[in-house]
Design a protein around this motif. Structure first.
Motif, mmCIF file in Angstrom:
data_model
loop_
_atom_site.group_PDB
_atom_site.id
_atom_site.type_symbol
_atom_site.label_atom_id
_atom_site.label_comp_id
_atom_site.label_asym_id
_atom_site.label_seq_id
_atom_site.Cartn_x
_atom_site.Cartn_y
_atom_site.Cartn_z
ATOM 1 N N ILE B 64 0.838 -1.198 0.000
ATOM 2 C CA ILE B 64 0.000 0.000 0.000
ATOM 3 C C ILE B 64 0.877 1.253 0.000
ATOM 4 C CG2 ILE B 64 -1.579 1.345 1.469
ATOM 5 C CD1 ILE B 64 -3.092 -1.203 2.047
ATOM 6 N N ALA B 65 2.029 1.161 0.648
ATOM 7 C CA ALA B 65 2.942 2.314 0.669
ATOM 8 C C ALA B 65 3.436 2.660 -0.729
ATOM 9 C CB ALA B 65 4.123 2.031 1.589
ATOM 10 N N THR B 66 3.500 1.658 -1.621
ATOM 11 C CA THR B 66 3.902 1.965 -2.995
ATOM 12 C C THR B 66 2.686 2.349 -3.833
ATOM 13 O OG1 THR B 66 3.600 -0.299 -3.801
ATOM 14 C CG2 THR B 66 5.766 0.243 -2.904
ATOM 15 N N ILE B 194 10.641 2.790 -0.634
ATOM 16 C CA ILE B 194 9.232 2.423 -0.768
ATOM 17 C C ILE B 194 8.345 3.657 -0.661
ATOM 18 C CG2 ILE B 194 7.346 1.135 0.336
ATOM 19 C CD1 ILE B 194 9.463 -0.966 1.139
ATOM 20 N N GLU B 195 8.638 4.494 0.338
ATOM 21 C CA GLU B 195 7.843 5.718 0.503
ATOM 22 C C GLU B 195 7.986 6.620 -0.710
ATOM 23 O OE1 GLU B 195 9.067 7.346 4.277
ATOM 24 O OE2 GLU B 195 7.573 6.150 5.351
ATOM 25 N N GLY B 198 5.909 5.337 -3.618
ATOM 26 C CA GLY B 198 4.495 5.598 -3.382
ATOM 27 C C GLY B 198 4.181 7.080 -3.421
ATOM 28 N N GLY B 199 5.122 7.889 -2.987
ATOM 29 C CA GLY B 199 4.885 9.323 -2.922
ATOM 30 C C GLY B 199 4.909 9.965 -4.297
ATOM 31 N N ASN B 200 5.940 9.673 -5.053
ATOM 32 C CA ASN B 200 6.035 10.257 -6.387
ATOM 33 C C ASN B 200 6.899 9.375 -7.274
ATOM 34 O OD1 ASN B 200 6.492 11.777 -8.685
ATOM 35 N ND2 ASN B 200 6.435 13.710 -7.546
ATOM 36 N N GLU B 201 6.234 8.614 -8.113
ATOM 37 C CA GLU B 201 6.931 7.621 -8.909
ATOM 38 C C GLU B 201 7.915 8.270 -9.878
ATOM 39 O OE1 GLU B 201 4.274 4.748 -10.755
ATOM 40 O OE2 GLU B 201 5.879 4.264 -12.167
ATOM 41 N N GLY B 213 12.105 -2.465 -9.426
ATOM 42 C CA GLY B 213 12.710 -3.367 -8.440
ATOM 43 C C GLY B 213 12.006 -3.273 -7.097
ATOM 44 N N VAL B 214 11.707 -2.046 -6.672
ATOM 45 C CA VAL B 214 11.035 -1.856 -5.387
ATOM 46 C C VAL B 214 9.671 -2.535 -5.409
ATOM 47 C CG1 VAL B 214 9.957 -0.134 -3.888
ATOM 48 C CG2 VAL B 214 12.239 0.274 -4.805
ATOM 49 N N ARG B 215 8.914 -2.308 -6.508
ATOM 50 C CA ARG B 215 7.576 -2.902 -6.600
ATOM 51 C C ARG B 215 7.663 -4.427 -6.576
ATOM 52 N NH1 ARG B 215 4.882 1.434 -9.701
ATOM 53 N NH2 ARG B 215 3.906 2.583 -8.002
#
Lengths: 317, 334
Positions: B64-66, B194-195, B198-201, B213-215
């Motif tokens: 959800i954070a992403t 991660i933040e 989620g905050g700004n791709e 990679g993070v996702r």
């Protein structure tokens, strides 16, 4: 446009020809059976019973598994009607939404026999009869057995099925009606275990620890799976299921028989899934034009520990 | 006060109120006794029963954070139980091999979600819906839709039912998973990545971050968590129940994350909050089961209504708008 119409007409005539061929070709009866799915051993046993009975009577069975979807069942029924079967056996997924397809069947003079569950229709002549167990009767049987076993004295914890499911409502109702005759029998706790093992265990665990949990000396579960979960919770609480706490449930699944042989479950009430013979009796009577009751109740059988060991090997499901 | 702690305040307060309610209504709720060298009592049960949702919520928080979501966790739980049953019962495989293989397959299932989301570019809710439907189907295929008892392996039964340090072993599992996740996420730059995603791709990508990679890793991790939760569920009832294992638990997991203060919009996330969220849900479940009104259990028709009301109130408390409204009113009165 005209070409399209001609095409449609041609296809239509072909279907008509097709069905008249299969319908009146020879003497063998053709029966379509629309089953809900194969979600439990009980259902598989029911399907098997109808299949083997059809074979035994030399009836050609067209079988359709709807994989738990009503639209698949309606599709199957339409196909059966188009094929011109002599009769249809339907185990409906839900009670509503059958009116149009049943009307179509009636128009073609195809009798429909319902099994397991009824349908809500304004015109009752849309089906011949409903062959099913009676949940209220099952609840009564469970209460009767428990009253006899405990001498009419018990503090009962009830594990209900999923709220609003007809099996849960009626199994509760039947049980309550019967224990009302015994002033010594009380339901001291009652919650839902959603018909699952895991919830049955969780609910029993909480009930045993709650106020007056020590007084529970009987459990009535609306199905075997919840009873099997409750047995685990009772053992973990340091009590002996089947001795300290008498347990009665409904269904008659294999796990219940194993638990009875191990002395942990006391009794299970089974609605027999082997209703093939009854279904085809109804089919043959309907085709012969005989009157039949609108409701045929499938017998329930009471199994307790004394006979569990003898029957467990002969269980088909 | 650091922001993370401030965020934890409301969920903790809600949990406190629930416990207070129990002191008044069910004194038995707090009784703890020792039987067979194990602490037993409703509080212990709450921790024990909350374990699957805590595990799911850990993974769900990161997803959800992403700015994603994973609807398939309940189905993956069912897959884990069915696979373990197949390996243990039909193939008589060794327990450690069963655990490794099952967790591996579940991690792969998570990776599949990650690939659909980050490489194929399907929206998370749709991408994970596919596995939510298919996963339970696969689990049912593996067990023919029947409940398969797993009673041959005492080691397997220990996972969900064993005693360790005088407590259910599940509590050790949950605590280790939570601590390990917080350490790995918060004491490395991973949490920040991660933040950031989620905050700004776009900004993250320009900053040189491997968004893909993070996702992929958060979805894989969620699959792994769901796998462990599924093993615990099956071990608890010593059976694989493909029809009901983990059914609707994805919703409980999402709810736990939201109750814990993490926004579904992505960005900032609060792992400890999600754990408290999961505890609120389970405390509420157990409270409903134990509460008696005039000597009778709560009528089952009210279960969901009560749950919904409590969740509604906690969500209101979390809402910034509501908080501001209350503040403003107070300012006017002063």
């Amino acid at each position: 446009m005209t070409r399209l119409l001609t095409l449609a007409c041609a296809v239509f005539t072909m279907t008509l020809v097709g069905c008249s061929e299969s319908g009146s070709g020879d003497d063998t009866l053709t029966v379509g059976f629309s089953q809900v799915g194969a979600e439990s051993g009980w259902r598989t046993a029911e399907t098997e019973s109808i299949r083997s009975e059809a074979e035994a009577r030399g009836i050609e069975l067209k079988f359709s598994d709807a994989q738990d979807k009503q639209e698949n069942q309606i599709k199957a029924l339409n196909t059966f009607i188009a094929q011109g079967v002599d009769a249809i056996i339907l185990a409906p997924k839900v009670e509503t939404g059958w009116e149009p397809v049943l009307k179509k069947a009636k128009k073609r003079g195809i009798p429909v026999i319902l099994v397991d569950r009824g349908v809500e229709v304004e015109d009752e002549s849309l089906y011949v009869t409903l062959i099913a167990s009676d949940f209220i009767h099952e609840g009564e049987q469970a209460a009767k057995w428990l009253a006899e076993k405990t001498g009419g004295k018990a503090n009962i914890a009830e594990l209900q099925g999923t709220p609003a499911a007809s099996a849960a409502i009626e199994r509760k109702q039947g049980f309550e009606q019967e224990i009302a005759k015994h002033p010594g029998m009380k339901i001291i706790k009652s919650q839902t275990g959603d018909f699952t093992r895991s919830k049955g265990k969780e609910v029993m665990e909480a009930m045993l620890k709650g106020e007056g949990g020590d007084e529970i000396n009987a459990v009535y579960a609306h199905n075997d799976d919840m009873a099997l979960g409750a047995i685990q919770a009772i053992e973990e609480a340091g009590k002996k299921p089947g001795e300290d706490i008498i347990i009665v449930s409904i269904d008659g699944v294999r796990g219940a028989f194993e638990a009875m042989v191990a002395g942990k479950l006391n009794c299970t009430i089974e609605c027999n899934p082997l209703l093939g013979p009854m279904a085809f009796d109804a089919v043959e009577k309907a085709l012969a034009g005989e009157e039949q009751p609108k409701r045929i109740v499938v017998e329930t059988t009471i199994y307790d520990q004394s006979i569990a060991a003898d029957v467990i090997d002969s269980r088909k499901y | 006060m650091p922001e993370a702690l401030k965020k934890l305040l409301w969920p903790l307060a809600a949990l406190g109120v629930l416990l207070l309610f129990n002191t008044a209504m069910n004194p038995a709720f707090f009784s703890i006794t020792i039987s067979d060298g194990r602490l037993t009592g409703s509080l212990v049960d709450v921790l024990d029963r909350a374990t699957p949702v805590i595990l799911l919520a850990l993974g769900m928080t990161l997803v959800i954070a992403t700015a994603g979501v994973d609807l398939s966790v309940g189905a993956v739980m069912a897959m884990a139980g069915s696979l373990a049953a197949m390996l243990l019962v039909d193939m008589q495989a060794h327990l450690s091999a069963v655990i490794v293989l099952t967790l591996g397959v579940c991690a792969l299932a998570g990776l599949w979600n990650g690939v659909l989301v980050s490489i194929v570019g399907i929206q998370p809710i749709v991408a994970t819906l596919i596995l939510m439907v298919a996963g339970r189907g696969i689990a049912q295929l593996m067990t023919d839709g029947q409940i398969i008892p797993i009673d041959s392996s005492p080691g397997f039964a220990f996972l969900g039912g064993g005693t360790f340090l005088g407590l259910p072993f599940t509590i050790t599992l949950a605590v280790s998973a939570v601590v390990l996740t917080i350490v790995v996420i918060r004491f490395t730059a991973l949490g920040l990545f991660i933040e950031s995603v989620g905050g700004n791709e776009t900004a993250s990508r320009y900053a040189g971050l491997s968004v893909r990679g993070v996702r992929l890793s958060v979805y894989t991790f969620t699959g792994l968590c769901a796998g462990l939760a599924g093993l615990i569920y099956a071990s608890d009832i010593t059976a694989a129940d493909a029809n009901y294992a983990g059914l609707y638990l994805e919703l409980d997991a999402i709810l736990a994350v939201v109750l814990g203060g993490t926004s579904l919009m992505g960005g900032r996330f609060y792992l400890a909050g999600s754990v408290v969220g999961a505890l609120i849900i389970q405390t509420l479940n157990t409270t409903i089961l134990m509460t008696e009104i005039n000597g009778a259990s709560v009528p089952v028709e009210y279960n969901l209504v009560i749950k919904a009301l409590v969740v509604f109130v906690v969500c209101l408390l979390q809402s910034e708008t509501v908080k501001q409204m209350i503040m403003r009113r107070r300012a006017v009165h002063d």
